[in-house]
Structures are given as structure tokens and as C-alpha cells.
Design an enzyme around this catalytic site. Structure first.
Site, PDB file in Angstrom:
ATOM      1  N   LYS A 107       0.815  -1.211   0.000  1.00 46.05           N
ATOM      2  CA  LYS A 107       0.000   0.000   0.000  1.00 46.05           C
ATOM      3  C   LYS A 107       0.849   1.262   0.000  1.00 46.05           C
ATOM      4  O   LYS A 107       0.341   2.347  -0.294  1.00 46.05           O
ATOM      5  CB  LYS A 107      -0.959  -0.023   1.172  1.00 46.05           C
TER       6      LYS A 107
HETATM    7  C1  LIG Z   1      -4.808  -4.247   1.195  1.00 43.15           C
HETATM    8  C2  LIG Z   1      -4.110  -5.551   1.227  1.00 43.15           C
HETATM    9  C3  LIG Z   1      -4.494  -6.601   0.391  1.00 43.15           C
HETATM   10  C4  LIG Z   1      -5.684  -6.501  -0.530  1.00 43.15           C
HETATM   11  O1  LIG Z   1      -5.470  -5.605  -1.587  1.00 43.15           O
HETATM   12  P1  LIG Z   1      -6.721  -5.100  -2.452  1.00 43.15           P
HETATM   13  O2  LIG Z   1      -6.152  -4.136  -3.398  1.00 43.15           O
HETATM   14  O3  LIG Z   1      -7.663  -4.449  -1.470  1.00 43.15           O
HETATM   15  O4  LIG Z   1      -7.318  -6.284  -3.077  1.00 43.15           O
HETATM   16  C5  LIG Z   1      -3.759  -7.769   0.415  1.00 43.15           C
HETATM   17  N1  LIG Z   1      -2.724  -7.914   1.256  1.00 43.15           N
HETATM   18  C6  LIG Z   1      -2.333  -6.933   2.091  1.00 43.15           C
HETATM   19  C7  LIG Z   1      -1.180  -7.179   2.987  1.00 43.15           C
HETATM   20  C8  LIG Z   1      -2.998  -5.718   2.099  1.00 43.15           C
HETATM   21  O5  LIG Z   1      -2.613  -4.765   2.915  1.00 43.15           O
END
Ligand SMILES: *Cc1c(COP(=O)(O)O)cnc(C)c1O
Length: 428
Positions: A107
Site C-alpha cells: 500500500k
Molecule cells: C490491502 C491488502 C491486500 C488486498 O489488496 P486489495 O487491493 O484491497 O485487493 C492484500 N494484502 C495486504 C497485505 C494488504 O494490505
């Protein structure tokens, strides 16, 4: 760059509006009006470009003249300042490590890029913005780190009580300054519903300039398409390449679909979910039935109503047949997740976090001998060390950067899942 609402293709705005205000009033999601193909010369010669150069080319292709070249270059280089290596762990199975940013999760890509894009668009105006963000764990930390000390922006983070890890909570609550953390007595879907309700509340919108940092904001998705190209570059193979995406809100997957639309020759996408299997069920039946989210070990994917589903539909003209042609989906249980972490560590000497373990098992279910599979590793295993501590008998490598944050004291405000409580907090 122009964008339309998935609910009304005649509702067209510029990138500034979409980034600063996140959602159209008609409750749709913004999508680019045009997703141009990159030229073959670039796609066939990715190895000649650095990650930052690739990121700039892709950003420029999507954003076009909206941001002058030099400014866009600065935004990209400032945001994408860490690596995304592909590690081969066994034959035809590769891990794309997306956790080398400041909060050890993928993220960071979206949050850093969005913060700089917003800063750019706010630079010459008197506008101030309040960002509301619901987090199942990692988003909030990445957004806090990405937006800390950015002028004219205040960030309010809503997270579900007892459902984020200790390290994640520290990454949400230890900033202070322009970052406020709210512990909500509810689950992630309730946090997300509160944020959505706030955006639709006339009084709040009149009094504050609200925006979102969830993957409903298109600024999150743009940088996430960069690393599909970067990963593709790193594999030398004549075989088709498929991507396995551990998925919750499906922002990561949507960014991959954008990369494919821009011309990256990706074979299939494999959506790997935990017990929250709304999307795999949709692929199997053609019916989309949101659920109340279940709690699982891979808590950043505990989502029962993935917000990017309507973007995926939009990309495929709402045709189920076309979607299931290119995307496969598997749901993985917590038991399987833990078994996978232990097995991969014992056999291959690689430590997966629970989300990446869901992806790894998704790639095994897909089981295509004649394809290379790149699994997106969305978090460093240390972020979820507590969750798996009782089930594994080995220790997880500990990056030194986390010691400082673990020692800091956090500050949070506790709220019920009642909308009025949130509204009062924002207004005060
Ligand atoms: C947010 C997140 C996901 C999911 O990602 P999306 O884009 O919402 O599908 C998967 N793994 C981790 C560690 C995350 O922080």
C-alpha cells in the site's frame, strides 16, 4: 486525463477533481475515459528501463498532458523510491516483493503517489482537504506515513477494534500532527460504510472538504499498475506469464487489469481470497452477492463487498463470460494458509506472510504447468508475526526499521460504529 463515473459515462471530470474528491456524487467510481496502449518498442524493451523510468512512462501514458512532464517526473520519483524485486522460490513460481516501502506493505505505492498527487493539485489553491480512510490494517499505516506533514491535508483513519496487528496499530496511532486515528467498535465493512456515509452526508460535505484514500480513489490504482511492468521485466522466459493477486478490495487486481489494457501481455489473473469468497463465487456463478466479512488470518483481505468490483465489471463491459475468461478465483481457508506458511518455509526456505500464502496456494490451485506464475507479495511477514506465532516453529526475520515504531506510544480516539459519533468527531 479525463475520467467518467461507472454509473454514468456522461459524468466526466478531470484528474484533479477525481483525486481530490475520490467519488462521483452518483455513487459510481471514476474510471479513465481512455486507457491507451503503450508502444511495442517500450513493452518489448522493458529491460532497458529502470523501475522509476518504467513508472514514469506508464504514468505519463495514463495522465498525459494533465501534469507537466517535469512535475510528473518528480511525483513519480519521489513516490517510487524503493525496489520491487522478483524472487524465484521454485520452478515457474516467483514472488514479487512489494513490501520494501516504509510501512512494509504494497500500500506504500498507492499512498505515497496519491499524497504527492494531492499535494500537487492543492499547491496553487486555498483548498484544505480532510481525508477519511477506512483500513483493515495496512492502508491506514501507509496513508499515515505517506501523508504525514503534507500541508493542507488532515487525515482521519478508521480501523476496526481488535482486528489489526500490534505493529499495524502502531503504524496508525503513533504519528500525531495531521494524522488522527479512530478505533471503531465494529468490523472493517462497518468502517468502510461509515466513510461512505460521510461522503454522502450533505452537512459534512458543506462544512468540510472530504476525500478518501481508499482504493476507491483512482490515484491509488495508477501507481499499482507500475509494478506489473517492473515484474514482467525481471523474468526472462518464453512462457506466458500469469499474475496471482491476494485480493480484498480488488484495487491491486484492477491495477493489473489496467496494465494489461495498456499492452502488457499478461496471460491470466488469479484472484486469491481468504474465506471472504464473494469474487470467486461470482466467477463461478455470474452472481454477485456481497456478504458480511468474516474475520481471518489475512485480515487486510477481510472484505465482504469489494469496492473495485464495479471497476472490473466496467473494464469488461459487464460481461461475466469475458471476465471469467481472463480471471480465475480461489478461496483459501485459514488452516490452509498456516499449513502453506509452514510448508513453504520448510521446503523452500522462504517465509510468506498470511496474505502472500493465500496467493501462493491460489497459484497451486491454478496449476498451469506451462506458465510462469508471479505471486504478488503484499506484506512483509513480520507485520503478521503475532497472528501466526502459535502455528509456526521458526522465527521471522525482523527488519530493523520496526524497532523504533514499536517503542513509540500511540494515541487513538475510540468511537462506536454509529454514524453520528463519527460526524460529531469530524465536525469538532
Ligand atoms: C490491502 C491488502 C491486500 C488486498 O489488496 P486489495 O487491493 O484491497 O485487493 C492484500 N494484502 C495486504 C497485505 C494488504 O494490505
Amino acid at each position: 486525463m479525463k475520467l467518467y463515473s461507472t454509473n454514468d459515462k456522461n459524468n466526466i471530470v478531470d484528474l484533479k477533481e477525481a483525486v481530490l474528491h475520490s467519488l462521483p456524487k452518483d455513487k459510481g467510481l471514476y474510471m479513465p475515459t481512455a486507457i491507451k496502449k503503450l508502444d511495442d518498442e517500450f513493452i518489448n524493451n522493458l529491460h532497458k528501463y529502470s523501475f522509476q523510468e518504467i513508472a514514469f512512462k506508464v504514468a505519463e501514458n495514463l495522465i498525459g498532458e494533465t501534469i507537466p512532464k517535469e512535475d510528473l517526473k518528480n511525483i513519480v520519483e519521489d513516490s517510487i523510491n524503493f525496489i520491487a524485486p522478483v524472487v524465484t522460490i521454485e520452478d515457474k513460481t516467483h514472488i514479487l516483493e512489494l513490501f520494501h516501502g516504509p510501512t512494509l506493505a504494497f500500500k506504500d505505492f498507492g499512498a505515497r503517489f496519491m499524497a504527492r498527487l494531492m499535494q500537487y493539485f492543492l499547491k496553487d489553491s486555498n483548498e484544505k482537504i480532510k481525508i477519511l480512510v477506512a483500513t483493515s490494517g495496512d492502508t491506514g499505516g501507509a496513508v499515515a506515513a505517506g501523508f504525514y506533514n503534507i500541508e493542507n491535508i488532515e487525515v482521519v483513519i478508521l480501523y476496526p477494534k481488535g482486528r489489526v496487528s500490534k505493529l499495524q496499530e502502531k503504524q496508525l496511532t503513533t504519528w500525531g500532527g495531521n494524522i488522527k486515528a479512530l478505533e471503531i467498535d465494529g468490523n472493517f465493512d462497518q468502517c468502510q460504510a461509515l466513510v461512505k456515509q460521510a461522503f454522502l452526508d450533505p452537512e459534512l460535505n458543506e462544512k468540510c472538504n472530504l476525500s478518501s484514500a481508499n482504493s476507491i480513489n483512482i490515484a491509488r490504482l495508477i501507481p499499482q499498475s507500475f509494478y506489473y511492468f517492473e515484474a514482467y521485466k525481471q523474468l526472462t522466459t518464453d512462457l506466458p506469464i500469469s499474475f496471482v493477486v491476494p485480493s480484498g478490495n480488488f484495487g491491486n487486481m484492477t491495477a493489473g487489469l489496467l496494465a494489461k489494457k495498456m499492452g502488457l501481455p499478461i496471460s491470466k489473473f488469479i484472484a486469491a481470497t481468504n474465506k471472504n469468497d464473494v469474487f470467486p463465487k461470482y466467477l463461478a456463478s455470474g452472481e454477485y452477492n456481497p456478504i458480511q466479512a468474516y474475520e481471518t488470518l489475512s485480515n487486510a483481505m477481510d472484505i465482504g463487498n469489494p469496492s473495485n468490483f464495479y471497476r472490473i465489471l466496467d473494464l469488461y463491459g459487464s460481461t461475466w463470460n469475458n471476465i471469467k475468461e481472463e480471471i480465475l478465483g480461489y478461496s483459501i481457508s485459514d488452516e490452509e494458509t498456516v499449513e502453506t506458511i509452514v510448508e513453504v518455509h520448510n521446503k523452500l526456505g522462504y517465509v510468506l506472510d498470511p496474505h502472500t500464502a493465500v496467493g501462493y496456494l491460489g497459484s497451486k490451485n491454478y496449476n498451469h504447468e506451462n506458465e510462469e506464475k508471479i505471486i504478488l507479495s503484499t506484506a512483509h511477514p513480520i507485520k503478521f508475526a503475532n497472528e501466526v506465532a502459535d502455528s509456526i516453529n521458526f522465527s521471522i526475520p525482523h527488519p530493523s526499521s520496526i524497532n523504533t515504531i514499536l517503542k513509540k506510544e500511540g494515541h487513538k480516539t475510540k468511537l462506536s460504529s454509529d454514524f453520528k459519533a463519527l460526524k460529531d468527531f469530524i465536525l469538532q
